[in-house]
Design an enzyme around this catalytic site. Structure first.
Site, mmCIF file in Angstrom:
data_model
loop_
_atom_site.group_PDB
_atom_site.id
_atom_site.type_symbol
_atom_site.label_atom_id
_atom_site.label_comp_id
_atom_site.label_asym_id
_atom_site.label_seq_id
_atom_site.Cartn_x
_atom_site.Cartn_y
_atom_site.Cartn_z
ATOM 1 N N GLU A 21 0.803 -1.224 0.021
ATOM 2 C CA GLU A 21 0.038 -0.033 -0.124
ATOM 3 C C GLU A 21 0.679 1.339 -0.018
ATOM 4 O O GLU A 21 0.434 2.222 -0.606
ATOM 5 C CB GLU A 21 -1.028 -0.235 1.171
ATOM 6 C CG GLU A 21 -1.835 -1.019 1.140
ATOM 7 C CD GLU A 21 -2.873 -1.063 2.539
ATOM 8 O OE1 GLU A 21 -4.262 -0.495 2.223
ATOM 9 O OE2 GLU A 21 -2.308 -1.474 3.603
ATOM 10 N N LYS A 98 -10.474 5.308 1.677
ATOM 11 C CA LYS A 98 -9.506 4.824 0.804
ATOM 12 C C LYS A 98 -10.447 4.109 -0.240
ATOM 13 O O LYS A 98 -11.368 3.164 -0.060
ATOM 14 C CB LYS A 98 -9.084 3.641 1.693
ATOM 15 C CG LYS A 98 -7.696 2.975 0.878
ATOM 16 C CD LYS A 98 -7.102 1.796 1.578
ATOM 17 C CE LYS A 98 -6.103 2.471 2.444
ATOM 18 N NZ LYS A 98 -5.144 1.497 3.206
#
Length: 120
Positions: A21, A98
């Site tokens: 990520e 997100k």
């Protein structure tokens, strides 16, 4: 009560617990709600009598640019920086989404919301 909103600010950033990520990144959507007295600005038409949403936007972009494991940590930093710059703000709420969390299933995103009241 007077409010300022920044809605659906889209930012590419690198937050997350998983190492990939922090390498790949994804888009985040940030929403901010600020409570402060806007009546003086409504009469004066002077930027000095209000909270500049352009400066709020800049703070959000700056803090989103600092990689963190948790969105909660980013939201807390945003709230603290905004209040440091504009102490006249009574209440700040930040929601961070997100858009592509690395989880099973299809979804629009995973979100957290953090808020803080500064004056009774």
């Amino acid at each position: 009560m007077s409010r300022i909103f920044l809605e659906d600010v889209k930012i590419y950033a690198y937050h997350g617990v998983l190492p990939e990520e922090n390498l790949v990144g994804t888009y985040y959507i940030v929403n901010a709600e600020l409570h402060t007295d806007l009546w003086k600005a409504s009469e004066s038409d002077d930027l000095n009598d209000t909270v500049s949403y352009a400066e709020i936007n800049s703070i959000i972009h700056d803090e989103m640019g600092i990689p963190s494991k948790l969105m909660e940590h980013v939201a807390g930093r945003i709230i603290n920086r905004i209040h440091e710059k504009f102490s006249q703000i009574d209440y700040i709420k930040i929601k961070i989404t997100k858009t592509s969390p690395p989880m099973q299933g299809e979804m629009r995103g995973a979100s957290i919301e953090l808020d803080k009241m500064f004056k009774p």
